[in-house]
Motif scaffolding. Structure first.
Motif, PDB file in Angstrom:
ATOM      1  N   PRO A  26       0.825  -1.208   0.000  1.00 50.28           N
ATOM      2  CA  PRO A  26       0.000   0.000   0.000  1.00 50.28           C
ATOM      3  C   PRO A  26       0.858   1.257   0.000  1.00 50.28           C
ATOM      4  CG  PRO A  26       0.008  -1.003   2.159  1.00 50.28           C
ATOM      5  CD  PRO A  26       0.735  -1.940   1.252  1.00 50.28           C
ATOM      6  N   ALA A  27       0.303   2.331  -0.512  1.00 53.91           N
ATOM      7  CA  ALA A  27       1.021   3.608  -0.549  1.00 53.91           C
ATOM      8  C   ALA A  27       1.151   4.152   0.876  1.00 53.91           C
ATOM      9  CB  ALA A  27       0.266   4.603  -1.415  1.00 53.91           C
ATOM     10  N   PRO A  28       2.251   4.834   1.178  1.00 58.35           N
ATOM     11  CA  PRO A  28       2.393   5.403   2.517  1.00 58.35           C
ATOM     12  C   PRO A  28       1.321   6.460   2.784  1.00 58.35           C
ATOM     13  CG  PRO A  28       4.295   5.972   1.146  1.00 58.35           C
ATOM     14  CD  PRO A  28       3.407   5.086   0.340  1.00 58.35           C
ATOM     15  N   ARG A  29       0.867   6.531   4.015  1.00 58.10           N
ATOM     16  CA  ARG A  29      -0.196   7.467   4.374  1.00 58.10           C
ATOM     17  C   ARG A  29       0.315   8.898   4.502  1.00 58.10           C
ATOM     18  NH1 ARG A  29      -4.571   6.031   7.672  1.00 58.10           N
ATOM     19  NH2 ARG A  29      -5.019   8.200   7.243  1.00 58.10           N
ATOM     20  N   LEU A  30       1.621   9.053   4.656  1.00 53.05           N
ATOM     21  CA  LEU A  30       2.194  10.377   4.881  1.00 53.05           C
ATOM     22  C   LEU A  30       2.867  10.854   3.597  1.00 53.05           C
ATOM     23  CD1 LEU A  30       2.291  12.217   7.348  1.00 53.05           C
ATOM     24  CD2 LEU A  30       4.548  11.350   7.841  1.00 53.05           C
ATOM     25  N   ASP A  31       2.384  11.943   3.033  1.00 51.44           N
ATOM     26  CA  ASP A  31       2.941  12.504   1.803  1.00 51.44           C
ATOM     27  C   ASP A  31       4.177  13.355   2.144  1.00 51.44           C
ATOM     28  OD1 ASP A  31       1.683  14.565   3.076  1.00 51.44           O
ATOM     29  OD2 ASP A  31       0.527  15.242   1.365  1.00 51.44           O
ATOM     30  N   PRO A  32       4.899  13.877   1.149  1.00 53.31           N
ATOM     31  CA  PRO A  32       6.088  14.690   1.431  1.00 53.31           C
ATOM     32  C   PRO A  32       5.819  15.907   2.315  1.00 53.31           C
ATOM     33  CG  PRO A  32       6.077  14.037  -0.872  1.00 53.31           C
ATOM     34  CD  PRO A  32       4.767  13.590  -0.290  1.00 53.31           C
ATOM     35  N   THR A  33       4.647  16.514   2.177  1.00 59.24           N
ATOM     36  CA  THR A  33       4.309  17.638   3.056  1.00 59.24           C
ATOM     37  C   THR A  33       4.173  17.165   4.497  1.00 59.24           C
ATOM     38  OG1 THR A  33       3.070  18.591   1.218  1.00 59.24           O
ATOM     39  CG2 THR A  33       2.694  19.543   3.391  1.00 59.24           C
ATOM     40  N   GLY A  34       3.587  15.989   4.675  1.00 57.78           N
ATOM     41  CA  GLY A  34       3.464  15.409   6.004  1.00 57.78           C
ATOM     42  C   GLY A  34       4.811  15.082   6.610  1.00 57.78           C
ATOM     43  N   HIS A  35       5.774  14.664   5.764  1.00 56.06           N
ATOM     44  CA  HIS A  35       7.125  14.399   6.257  1.00 56.06           C
ATOM     45  C   HIS A  35       7.771  15.681   6.780  1.00 56.06           C
ATOM     46  CE1 HIS A  35       7.954  10.184   5.511  1.00 56.06           C
ATOM     47  NE2 HIS A  35       7.281  10.271   4.374  1.00 56.06           N
ATOM     48  N   VAL A  36       7.520  16.783   6.091  1.00 51.69           N
ATOM     49  CA  VAL A  36       8.063  18.068   6.541  1.00 51.69           C
ATOM     50  C   VAL A  36       7.458  18.439   7.894  1.00 51.69           C
ATOM     51  CG1 VAL A  36       8.160  20.539   6.013  1.00 51.69           C
ATOM     52  CG2 VAL A  36       8.570  18.867   4.207  1.00 51.69           C
ATOM     53  N   ARG A  37       6.139  18.250   8.034  1.00 50.51           N
ATOM     54  CA  ARG A  37       5.483  18.557   9.302  1.00 50.51           C
ATOM     55  C   ARG A  37       5.988  17.650  10.424  1.00 50.51           C
ATOM     56  NH1 ARG A  37      -0.215  19.025   6.412  1.00 50.51           N
ATOM     57  NH2 ARG A  37      -0.211  21.246   5.965  1.00 50.51           N
ATOM     58  N   LEU A  38       6.179  16.368  10.106  1.00 48.79           N
ATOM     59  CA  LEU A  38       6.676  15.431  11.111  1.00 48.79           C
ATOM     60  C   LEU A  38       8.101  15.772  11.521  1.00 48.79           C
ATOM     61  CD1 LEU A  38       6.216  12.909  12.813  1.00 48.79           C
ATOM     62  CD2 LEU A  38       7.010  11.556  10.869  1.00 48.79           C
TER      63      LEU A  38
END
Length: 129
Positions: free
Chosen positions: A59-71
């Motif tokens: 499955p595709a990861p639930r966290l997109d690149p923008t979410g990675h920045v926020r994390l």
């Protein structure tokens, strides 16, 4: 696990085409499971091919690149946060609501793995004399 070769697949289908042969006999002859033979025959009937399906990749990861920045921002702000605290902080920062496992996978992919403190007992016990 690697897929069975196309040669084996074709031999299994050819053996199943012989009159009076049962699936379980072919499975025993080629040392494969009965479900493999059944699925192979079904795939041949529906698609006309016995080739293995390409890997799906999961499955595709639930966290997109923008979410990675926020994390990453949440991790920089509080590096010793628990996964539940990171979930809450990420949701408060406008990120998606994730499970604890998804947050763990995302932090691991960012290189923020869990660091355990080394706790070694003393090698020699000193006496009070």
């Amino acid at each position: 696990m690697k897929a069975y070769s196309i040669d084996l697949r074709e031999r299994v289908v050819a053996a199943c085409a012989l009159p009076g042969v049962r699936i379980y006999q072919v499975a025993a002859q080629f040392r494969v499971s009965i479900s493999f033979v059944d699925k192979l025959l079904c795939r041949q009937r529906t698609t006309g091919s016995v080739a293995a399906l390409p890997p799906s990749g999961g499955p595709a990861p639930r966290l997109d690149p923008t979410g990675h920045v926020r994390l990453t921002a949440c991790l920089n702000q509080q590096p010793d946060a628990t996964l539940d605290e990171l979930r809450t902080a990420l949701a408060a920062a406008g990120g998606p609501v994730l499970s604890r496992t998804s947050v763990w996978r995302a932090t691991e992919s960012l290189g923020w793995g869990r660091k355990k403190k080394v706790s070694t007992p003393p090698s020699v016990t000193r006496s009070g004399s």
